[in-house]
Design an enzyme around this catalytic site. Structure first.
Site, mmCIF file in Angstrom:
data_model
loop_
_atom_site.group_PDB
_atom_site.id
_atom_site.type_symbol
_atom_site.label_atom_id
_atom_site.label_comp_id
_atom_site.label_asym_id
_atom_site.label_seq_id
_atom_site.Cartn_x
_atom_site.Cartn_y
_atom_site.Cartn_z
ATOM 1 C CG ASP A 14 -1.984 -1.120 1.167
ATOM 2 O OD1 ASP A 14 -1.939 -1.937 0.234
ATOM 3 O OD2 ASP A 14 -2.823 -1.194 2.090
ATOM 4 C CG ASP A 52 -6.607 -0.040 1.199
ATOM 5 O OD1 ASP A 52 -6.900 -1.224 1.476
ATOM 6 O OD2 ASP A 52 -7.040 0.939 1.850
ATOM 7 C CG HIS A 58 -14.992 0.130 1.525
ATOM 8 N ND1 HIS A 58 -14.261 -0.041 2.678
ATOM 9 C CD2 HIS A 58 -15.127 -1.095 0.967
ATOM 10 C CE1 HIS A 58 -13.937 -1.334 2.788
ATOM 11 N NE2 HIS A 58 -14.451 -1.982 1.755
ATOM 12 C CE LYS A 112 -4.105 -4.296 1.313
ATOM 13 N NZ LYS A 112 -4.837 -3.212 1.980
ATOM 14 C CB CYS A 157 -2.282 -2.900 5.223
ATOM 15 S SG CYS A 157 -3.989 -2.321 5.013
HETATM 16 C C1 VGL Z 1 -4.737 0.705 5.699
HETATM 17 C C2 VGL Z 1 -6.324 1.635 7.073
HETATM 18 C C3 VGL Z 1 -7.276 1.510 6.088
HETATM 19 C C4 VGL Z 1 -3.315 0.280 5.521
HETATM 20 C C5 VGL Z 1 -5.680 0.559 4.708
HETATM 21 O O1 VGL Z 1 -2.835 0.225 4.358
HETATM 22 O O2 VGL Z 1 -2.642 0.008 6.541
HETATM 23 N N1 VGL Z 1 -5.074 1.231 6.883
HETATM 24 N N2 VGL Z 1 -6.939 0.971 4.913
HETATM 25 ZN ZN ZN Z 2 -8.385 0.935 3.351
#
Ligand code: VGL
Ligand code: ZN
Length: 211
Positions: A14, A52, A58, A112, A157
């Protein structure tokens, strides 16, 4: 560590504009992961990126829950869910990888969080803890055995991806200087403890030969 080989995979979690300074869910000091990741990506024969990738509206967005604010929690059918600012909306500039990330040769982009009613911090299993992303099968078929994790965020994540990877039977090492956390109420410290308990190792990027 000796130079990464054919069974070693660099997994970059991410590294998207929304998690970087100026982004919708900026991770403190998040930009610091980019240099070490770029150096590592040039060393590893195999690189996979996660992204992400949420639809508008969402379930993980505070804006989808009347009266709720970002960083509060709600109970969803699959359990507690932290609510976030709208982030990483499919096709948006915030969802794009940082322009400074040099990993064009990555072999797979694993998206994801694309199911409207289910979040997915983990690149392996969604937050309902039963819907698979397919990544375990992909990595097994390609015979990877050791995953080196980098990216954002340490306590969400990266953490969930590391735990699921260990559970799936992969050796897992998190590259300490190539991750940064959001850190709510000690969540980064807890993340390191949970990962250690699961047998996840940690290493500095400089320990990887040529890294
Ligand atoms: C993430 C919060 C929401 C991450 C993704 O990449 O850690 N954190 N979506
Ligand atoms: Zn997210």
């Amino acid at each position: 560590m000796k130079a990464p080989g054919e069974r070693d995979l660099l997994l970059v979690v991410d590294v998207q504009n929304d998690f970087l300074p100026g982004g919708a869910l900026a991770v403190p000091d998040g930009h610091a992961v980019i240099d070490p990741i770029n150096r590592l990506a040039a060393r590893f024969p195999h690189v996979v990126l996660t992204q992400d990738w949420h639809p508008a509206g969402h379930v993980s967005f505070a804006s989808s829950h009347a009266g709720k604010r970002a960083f509060e929690s709600v109970d969803l059918p699959y359990g507690p869910q932290v609510l976030w600012p709208d982030h990483c909306i499919q096709g948006s500039s915030g969802a794009r990888f940082s322009a400074e990330l040099h990993a064009d040769w990555a072999e797979l982009v694993m998206r994801k969080g694309y199911h409207a009613h289910t979040d997915s911090y983990s690149a392996f299993v969604e937050a309902d803890r039963s819907t698979s992303t397919g990544l375990t099968g992909y990595l097994r078929e390609r015979r990877f055995s050791h995953l080196y994790l980098t990216g954002l965020a340490t306590d969400y994540c990266v953490l969930w991806t590391a735990l699921d990877a260990a559970r799936a039977g992969f050796a897992v090492t998190v590259i300490e200087d190539a991750v940064r956390g959001i850190d709510m109420d000690g969540s980064v410290e807890r993340a390191w403890a949970d990962m250690a308990n699961a047998g996840v190792r940690r290493m500095m990027s400089g320990a990887i030969e040529g890294g």
